[in-house]
Design a protein around this motif. Structure first.
Motif, short mmCIF file in Angstrom:
data_model
loop_
_atom_site.label_atom_id
_atom_site.label_comp_id
_atom_site.label_asym_id
_atom_site.label_seq_id
_atom_site.Cartn_x
_atom_site.Cartn_y
_atom_site.Cartn_z
N SER A 31 -14.33 -26.62 14.47
CA SER A 31 -15.09 -27.74 13.92
C SER A 31 -16.42 -27.23 13.37
O SER A 31 -17.42 -27.22 14.07
CB SER A 31 -15.26 -28.80 15.00
N TRP A 33 -19.32 -27.88 10.80
CA TRP A 33 -19.89 -28.92 9.95
C TRP A 33 -20.83 -28.26 8.97
O TRP A 33 -21.70 -27.47 9.35
CB TRP A 33 -20.62 -29.98 10.77
N GLY A 60 -10.86 -28.85 10.15
CA GLY A 60 -11.94 -29.47 10.91
C GLY A 60 -13.30 -29.27 10.30
O GLY A 60 -14.30 -29.54 10.95
N MET A 62 -16.28 -30.27 7.92
CA MET A 62 -16.70 -31.56 7.40
C MET A 62 -18.06 -31.43 6.77
O MET A 62 -18.94 -30.81 7.36
CB MET A 62 -16.76 -32.55 8.56
N ASN A 64 -21.67 -32.45 6.21
CA ASN A 64 -22.52 -33.24 7.08
C ASN A 64 -23.95 -33.11 6.58
O ASN A 64 -24.49 -32.02 6.55
CB ASN A 64 -22.40 -32.70 8.51
N MET A 69 -27.19 -31.56 13.12
CA MET A 69 -25.83 -31.50 13.63
C MET A 69 -25.02 -30.38 13.01
O MET A 69 -23.92 -30.11 13.46
CB MET A 69 -25.12 -32.82 13.35
N GLY A 70 -25.52 -29.76 11.95
CA GLY A 70 -24.71 -28.82 11.20
C GLY A 70 -24.52 -27.49 11.91
O GLY A 70 -25.26 -27.12 12.81
N ASP A 71 -23.45 -26.79 11.51
CA ASP A 71 -23.18 -25.46 12.06
C ASP A 71 -23.23 -24.41 10.97
O ASP A 71 -23.72 -23.31 11.19
CB ASP A 71 -21.77 -25.41 12.65
N GLN B 45 -9.11 -34.16 16.49
CA GLN B 45 -10.32 -33.51 15.96
C GLN B 45 -11.63 -34.03 16.58
O GLN B 45 -12.50 -33.23 16.90
CB GLN B 45 -10.34 -33.66 14.45
N ASP B 49 -14.81 -31.86 18.08
CA ASP B 49 -16.18 -32.01 17.59
C ASP B 49 -17.14 -32.26 18.76
O ASP B 49 -18.22 -31.67 18.83
CB ASP B 49 -16.27 -33.18 16.61
N LYS B 56 -23.48 -26.67 22.06
CA LYS B 56 -24.67 -26.18 21.34
C LYS B 56 -25.68 -25.66 22.34
O LYS B 56 -25.84 -26.20 23.43
CB LYS B 56 -25.29 -27.35 20.55
N TYR B 214 -30.44 -36.66 15.58
CA TYR B 214 -29.69 -36.32 16.76
C TYR B 214 -28.85 -35.08 16.52
O TYR B 214 -28.24 -34.92 15.49
CB TYR B 214 -28.78 -37.48 17.18
#
Lengths: 196, 297
Positions: A31, A33, A60, A62, A64, A69-71, B45, B49, B56, B214
């Protein structure tokens, strides 16, 4: 640094979560993002990736828009000092672990702007890059290949750009300050991100 | 005297609701992808997520209220879930639990907004403003639909409504309540934050709206909250208009039917702006709702 094993870096994770690390690593590669910083001409390669033709959502991935929140941070094209400031701030807003994918020749060595006075020739001096895709402009297949490389690196634990940034923060900071002058964060970034 | 069986049932129900809520979110993404002729992510999925967000390594906090917002929202969602009669199981019951659930389902949005406002991000502030305006706009048709329903069945108790529907047929077979059903379905789209009314978290427009600040564990909590909320809202819909359910499988079929209506509507309509949404809510659904109320008198 290379003889040290990957897990012997300074451990940023909590001790309790050490047990779940394989699970989290599996989840991370499944996942990703994307925070797309569409500079230059690479942004136009994103719509075919996201829509029916190549459809990266089946892995997975996406798009964003929120950097918190991003990777995966995509830098799609040439970087000028003005955009580099924004790139650094966005990169620092993202939360560990985070990965950077640089499109095209421009972030690697300047590409067609090799003699321009106003293009940052080597992005790797300012933020750590995990995978760079050469080409001018790489097609959507090449970008997909780059993303697959990132996924493979996460699986092996080699995608450690965020660790390198923490380890060598002084060096990156020195390079940034050489380009922008001392105190650019206080002067510019505070104005854009007044709420921080 | 502590009732162990009840406590275990409640915990089991929350776990089941969370899991099914995640699967519903996966169904939503998969169905949207299939409608756009894409392959789409696997159905589990959202669970991946959420795991990733939990994994994290850092999570920025902006203070106590910022941390409190998602917890508040999750708590309200779970409370609403336990008030709804899900296949013979209902932990809390009072004489007017319909009104309690109807308003508990809106509390989570307030919790998210509380947290979002305290982050100070201008995009969050814009999202919160839009969210509150949408809530104000949808109150009127929402209330009218519920009034029509209450007036027809003559009770405020959810379990009584289910029992009456088992005897006299589902609510949607009554002409006046069919109108109420249409109104409720339009409001439902806004409750879920789906397409014609996804003004709150308009992704390409104001980043993610209230969720923009967030990340990490806070976002994982919000994802879990969304899953529980989705389960609770679809169950509420099924209980009010589709005759409730006597077992979990029957409820699941009805919930998925409700969900697919929402997905199909969401995937063909573009987004309203906030003034258009308010104008729309106060025009057509309100008119249909008033007709429904008059017919049930």
């Amino acid at each position: 640094m290379s003889e040290r094993k990957n897990d012997e870096f300074i451990s940023y994770e909590l001790k309790e979560f050490k047990l779940f690390e394989p699970l989290f690593r599996w989840a991370r590669k499944k996942s990703l993002w994307i925070v797309a910083f569409c500079t230059g001409c690479g942004g136009i390669e994103m719509p075919p990736l996201a829509t029916a033709r190549y459809d990266f959502e089946r892995f997975g991935i996406m798009p964003n828009p929120a950097p918190r929140m991003g990777d995966l941070f995509l830098i799609t094209g040439y970087v000028t000092p003005k955009t580099l400031k924004r790139i650094i701030i966005t990169y620092e807003m993202m939360q560990d672990p985070k990965y950077v994918l640089a499109h095209g020749s421009c972030p690697i060595n300047g590409g067609v702007y090799w003699d321009s006075y106003n293009v940052v020739k080597q992005l790797d001096k300012y933020i750590p890059i995990d995978v760079a895709i050469a080409g001018c402009m790489p097609r959507a297949e090449a970008v997909m290949q780059g993303i697959m490389d990132i996924i493979r690196k996460i699986e092996n634990g080699e995608a450690d750009g965020w660790k390198r940034y923490r380890e060598n923060y002084e060096w990156y900071r020195k390079n940034q300050d050489e380009l922008f002058g001392e105190g650019w964060r206080e002067k510019d970034a505070k104005r854009w991100l007044a709420w921080l | 005297m502590f009732d162990w069986k009840l406590a275990l049932e409640a915990i089991g129900m929350v776990i089941y609701a969370t899991f099914m809520g995640f699967i519903f979110m996966g169904i939503e993404r998969k169905a949207m992808a299939r409608i756009q002729r894409r392959i789409g992510p696997p159905i589990y999925q959202p669970i991946i997520d959420t795991l990733k967000l939990l994994g994290k390594k850092e999570s920025v906090s902006h203070g106590l209220i910022y941390d409190f917002g998602p917890v508040f929202a999750l708590g309200a969602s779970i409370t609403a879930l336990l008030f709804i009669p899900i296949a013979n199981f209902q932990l809390f019951s009072s004489n007017a639990d319909l009104i309690v659930v109807a308003y508990l389902l809106e509390v989570p949005m307030l919790g998210i907004m509380l947290g979002a406002m305290s982050s100070g991000n201008p995009y969050s502030a814009l999202g919160v403003q839009r969210g509150l305006l949408t809530m104000v706009a949808m109150q009127l048709p929402y209330g009218l639909a519920l009034i029509a329903l209450i007036q027809h069945w003559g009770t405020f108790k959810l379990s009584n409504i289910v029992a009456l529907q088992q005897v006299h047929g589902w609510s949607i077979t009554v002409p006046a309540l069919l109108l109420a059903f249409i109104v409720f379905d339009i409001v439902f789209q806004a409750l879920l934050g789906l397409e014609p009314f996804d003004i709150v978290s308009a992704p390409a427009e104001i980043s993610m709206g209230p969720m923009v600040e967030y990340g990490g564990k806070h976002a994982a909590l919000l994802f879990t909250q969304h899953a529980v909320q989705l389960f609770a809202e679809t169950a509420f819909f099924a209980v009010l208009f589709l005759g409730g359910a006597s077992n979990l499988l029957e409820l699941l079929v009805k919930q998925i039917a409700v969900l697919f209506i929402a997905i199909f509507v969401a995937s063909i309509y573009p987004r309203f702006t906030i003034d258009q949404a308010a104008k729309f809510f106060w025009k057509w659904p309100t008119i249909i709702g008033i007709i429904a109320v008059l017919l049930t008198m």
